[in-house]
Every structure is written in structure tokens, then in C-alpha cells.
Design an enzyme around this catalytic site. Structure first.
Site, PDB file in Angstrom:
ATOM      1  N   SER A 183       0.793  -1.230   0.000  1.00  0.00           N
ATOM      2  CA  SER A 183       0.000   0.000   0.000  1.00  0.00           C
ATOM      3  C   SER A 183       0.827   1.283   0.000  1.00  0.00           C
ATOM      4  CB  SER A 183      -0.939  -0.003   1.203  1.00  0.00           C
ATOM      5  OG  SER A 183      -0.181   0.052   2.384  1.00  0.00           O
ATOM      6  N   HIS A 211      -5.764  -4.458  -1.711  1.00  0.00           N
ATOM      7  CA  HIS A 211      -5.531  -3.290  -2.582  1.00  0.00           C
ATOM      8  C   HIS A 211      -5.479  -3.660  -4.058  1.00  0.00           C
ATOM      9  CE1 HIS A 211      -4.867   0.159   0.046  1.00  0.00           C
ATOM     10  NE2 HIS A 211      -4.229  -0.644   0.884  1.00  0.00           N
ATOM     11  N   LYS A 242     -12.755  -1.641   0.145  1.00  0.00           N
ATOM     12  CA  LYS A 242     -11.930  -0.773  -0.714  1.00  0.00           C
ATOM     13  C   LYS A 242     -12.598  -0.640  -2.086  1.00  0.00           C
ATOM     14  CE  LYS A 242      -7.687  -1.003   1.901  1.00  0.00           C
ATOM     15  NZ  LYS A 242      -7.180  -2.075   2.742  1.00  0.00           N
TER      16      LYS A 242
HETATM   17  C1  LIG Z   1      -7.134  -2.552   4.145  1.00  0.00           C
HETATM   18  C2  LIG Z   1      -6.439  -3.817   4.299  1.00  0.00           C
HETATM   19  C3  LIG Z   1      -6.877  -4.797   5.197  1.00  0.00           C
HETATM   20  C4  LIG Z   1      -8.031  -4.542   6.151  1.00  0.00           C
HETATM   21  O1  LIG Z   1      -9.235  -4.558   5.486  1.00  0.00           O
HETATM   22  P1  LIG Z   1     -10.575  -4.274   6.320  1.00  0.00           P
HETATM   23  O2  LIG Z   1     -11.632  -5.002   5.593  1.00  0.00           O
HETATM   24  O3  LIG Z   1     -10.748  -2.788   6.302  1.00  0.00           O
HETATM   25  O4  LIG Z   1     -10.345  -4.779   7.697  1.00  0.00           O
HETATM   26  C5  LIG Z   1      -6.227  -6.015   5.231  1.00  0.00           C
HETATM   27  N1  LIG Z   1      -5.163  -6.257   4.434  1.00  0.00           N
HETATM   28  C6  LIG Z   1      -4.691  -5.336   3.582  1.00  0.00           C
HETATM   29  C7  LIG Z   1      -3.527  -5.660   2.703  1.00  0.00           C
HETATM   30  C8  LIG Z   1      -5.306  -4.080   3.482  1.00  0.00           C
HETATM   31  O5  LIG Z   1      -4.826  -3.185   2.645  1.00  0.00           O
END
Ligand SMILES: *Cc1c(COP(=O)(O)O)cnc(C)c1O
Length: 395
Positions: A183, A211, A242
Site C-alpha cells: 500500500s 488493494h 476498498k
Molecule cells: C485494508 C487492508 C486490510 C483490512 O481490510 P478491512 O476489511 O478494512 O479490515 C487487510 N489487508 C490489507 C492488505 C489491506 O490493505
């Protein structure tokens, strides 16, 4: 009793503040989108959401959510295995498996829970987890809850991964774990090479597509599409929070027996509530939309290429990206904060990151592109970067 603890907390908090690491929440009073309204009533262009496909305020998804609210109610007041499984939860799980080309799926309240509950039920002391050093916090926490031996390799470093695989040969089972897209840099995990090493050293692979799902690959099916590995990876985790509408919800999808055992033993699944019917209903509609058209993925890819090309032409140092994350490198922590503040006064909302979120001397502004952005939004962003960049002598 509280007085001593209060003094202790106040000292901790002021330490965080003095280090410049105190996180404040910026209040938004509009729905999530390319243009958002902040608390003082000002409209800004948003370049820091994970709203990659621009679905957070999508009319069809809102409609599907409202329909599910009417047909299935507001909440289910139960975990899945007692009385919290509705037909739409099963349908959503099947949609996710179809999307990724996997055998079965288990839903969680969030991907944080999916990652928190995936390792401990599957692996024991005699096994090995081999984890990328830049993996998400939820993977790190999940690994901590598991008794398996831990191995770590430098970010996307295949030589290091091979060494760790060699070192872990005495263990019963080996699981390599990686984020699909990292990220802070926007780089994609080299899953083709990881898969080849897994075959050579008899290991399984888990990819967190949080992501990358909806973003990477021609049709947004993620890193397994990008590397022609659909159906070959044992475990994929991901989020509905996301690109997929941005509400809430996570999942683990992959081999049937793995998902089966998670339903028996995964603690965040067994001891936490089911996702609300609205989220399940809208999620089903969202995956249907992904099958109907590739418009959003195409637009996102076009937008990202447009932005990167013009920012580079303007003289900015952009990390090579294969996702919708563009790291504008500034290297200096203070400069990253100053530049983000100036961009906000130009109506561009972006975030500056510096140590410890990124390595020392690697400060940057992370720009996240969305299919919700129109060319005029991108042009405005590039123009503001150029103006502020010249003011601060970055370019
Ligand atoms: C955002 C993210 C998470 C967490 O996701 P949520 O559904 O908001 O708990 C887990 N792993 C990665 C790689 C992320 O970028």
C-alpha cells in the site's frame, strides 16, 4: 485508581504529539467520492480514498442495499453458525469464489478478521509461515496468534524468500504469505516467481488482495489474473471495504477444505457477528456489475496511466506502480507534510507519509487514483502538484 493511569496516558499522548505522529480525523460531511465536502463546507478533490472503482456512492449499489434492507432486515443479531446465515450471505460467498476462480469463500466482518482468523486454525508448531516484511498489520497480527514457526523475507525479495524456504524445509507444511499490492509503494507482489518457488520448495501460497482486487489485472480480478494463476493459489483474503463499494466486510476464498476448516475453527468467524443484509445484498449486485462490464476497470487503468505520465513529465519522482497507488517521492518528512497542507489549500486532498509508516528518508505523498476521477479532476491535481512543487522547489 484512574489518576495514575491518566497521567501515564497523558504522557504517552504528548509523546505522540511531540513526535509529530498524532493522528487527527478530518470530518467529511458528504458521501465518499472524487469530490467531497469537508466540515468547513469546502469542497475538495479526493485523492486519498481506497475508492478505486468509484463505487462508494454508486446508485445501483445503494438501490441493492435498500432492497436487501427491506427484504432481509437491518441486522441478523447472530454469528453465522447459530442463526446468522441468510441466503444472501451464501450467494455473496459464491459470487466472490466466481470472481476469483476459487472453490469456496468464507465471509468475515472485515479483512482484518479474515487475516486474524486464517493462520491459527490451519497451521501448528510443526509448520512454517514465510511472510513478506511489508505485509499488512492484520497479517502480522494473525501470524502472532498462530504457533507456526515464523520466517520473514525482505519486500518482494525472491532471493531472500528462497533462503527462507530452504531454512524451513524441516517443517511439515510451509505457507508463503504476501500482500497483492503493497500500500505504500503501489508495487505488485511478483506472484509468478513466488508461485514457482512455492512449487520448487513444496510450499503453499496466500495472497491478500485488499488493494489489488478490482484494480490489478485487465478485468480487475487481482494479482492472480495479472500472473495467470487463477485457481492455483491456496488462499486469497480480501476486503469489501476498498474497491468493492467500500462499506465493510472481508473474506477468505480458496481451496474447499481450507474454507471448510475455517468454518469449523476460525475464531473471528465463530465469535463475531454476520455482515448486515444491506452489505450482502449490495455485494452480490457489485459482483454482477463486474461481470456485466469492464468499464470501471478500464477507466481506472486509463486514469492511472494518464496521471503517472503527466506527473513524470512535470518532473516528479513517481515510484513504479502497477496499481492505483502512486507514490510521489519527496524523501523529506517535513516537506511531505508541508506539501500535503499546501495541496489541501489548493483543493487537493492527499496524505503525506513518513517514518515509521515508510522507511527513514523515504517520505512521500501517496496519491490514490479512482475510476470516479474525471480527466478534469486529474488535470487539476497535476496542476496543483506542479504549482506547489515549484513553490517548494521539488521540481
Ligand atoms: C485494508 C487492508 C486490510 C483490512 O481490510 P478491512 O476489511 O478494512 O479490515 C487487510 N489487508 C490489507 C492488505 C489491506 O490493505
Amino acid at each position: 485508581m484512574y489518576q495514575n493511569f491518566k497521567t501515564h496516558l497523558q504522557a504517552e499522548l504528548s509523546g505522540i504529539e511531540q513526535a509529530g505522529l498524532y493522528k487527527k480525523e478530518r470530518i467529511i460531511i458528504s458521501p465518499q467520492g472524487a469530490v467531497i465536502r469537508v466540515a468547513d463546507g469546502k469542497e475538495v478533490l479526493n485523492f486519498c480514498a481506497n475508492n478505486y472503482l468509484g463505487l462508494s456512492n454508486n446508485a445501483e449499489l445503494k438501490d441493492a442495499a435498500k432492497k436487501a434492507l427491506d427484504s432481509h432486515g437491518y441486522g441478523v443479531s447472530s454469528v453465522r453458525f447459530i442463526c446468522g446465515t441468510q441466503d444472501i450471505h451464501k450467494q455473496l460467498e459464491a459470487s466472490i469464489a466466481r470472481f476469483f476462480g476459487t472453490e469456496d469463500t468464507i465471509l468475515y466482518a472485515a479483512c482484518f478478521d479474515a487475516n486474524g482468523g486464517v493462520f491459527e486454525p490451519l497451521l501448528g508448531e510443526e509448520d512454517a509461515i514465510i511472510s513478506d516484511a511489508l505485509n499488512h498489520a492484520s497479517i502480522i497480527d494473525g501470524v502472532r496468534l498462530c504457533k507456526a514457526q515464523r520466517y520473514r523475507y525482505a519486500n518482494a525479495d525472491m532471493e531472500d524468500l528462497e533462503n527462507q524456504l530452504k531454512t524451513s524445509q524441516a517443517q511439515r507444511f510451509r505457507l508463503i504469505v504476501t500482500d497483492g499490492v503493497f500500500s505504500m509503494d503501489g508495487n505488485v507482489a511478483p506472484l509468478d516467481k513466488i508461485y514457482a518457488l512455492a512449487e520448487k520448495y513444496n510450499a503453499m501460497v496466500m495472497v491478500d488482495e485488499s488493494h489489488s482486487a478490482g484494480v490489478v489485472g485487465n478485468t480487475g480480478r487481482g494479482v492472480t489474473e495479472r500472473y495467470n494463476l487463477r485457481g492455483k493459489i491456496e488462499i486469497i483474503t480480501g476486503t469489501l471495504g476498498k474497491a468493492f463499494g467500500g462499506a465493510i466486510g472481508g473474506f477468505t476464498t480458496g481451496k474447499k477444505e481450507i474454507i471448510d476448516l475455517l468454518r469449523q475453527r476460525s475464531r473471528p468467524y465463530l465469535f463475531s457477528n454476520s455482515i448486515p443484509p444491506m452489505v450482502a445484498g449490495a455485494g452480490i449486485r457489485m459482483f454482477e456489475m463486474m461481470d456485466e462490464t469492464n468499464e470501471l476497470q478500464d477507466k481506472l487503468h486509463k486514469n492511472t496511466a494518464y496521471f503517472v505520465e503527466r506527473m513524470k513529465a512535470a518532473g516528479f519522482d513517481i515510484k513504479p506502480t502497477e496499481s492505483a497507488i502512486c507514490a510521489v517521492m519527496l524523501y523529506d518528512a517535513k516537506l511531505s507534510q508541508e506539501m500535503a497542507a499546501k495541496l489541501l489549500s489548493e483543493g487537493i486532498y492527499v496524505t503525506g507519509f513518513y517514518f515509521p509508516v515508510v522507511p527513514k528518508g523515504q517520505a512521500r505523498i501517496r496519491v490514490q487514483i479512482s475510476a470516479a476521477h474525471e480527466t478534469e479532476h486529474l488535470d487539476k491535481c497535476i496542476a496543483a502538484f506542479t504549482k506547489v512543487g515549484k513553490e517548494l522547489k521539488v521540481i
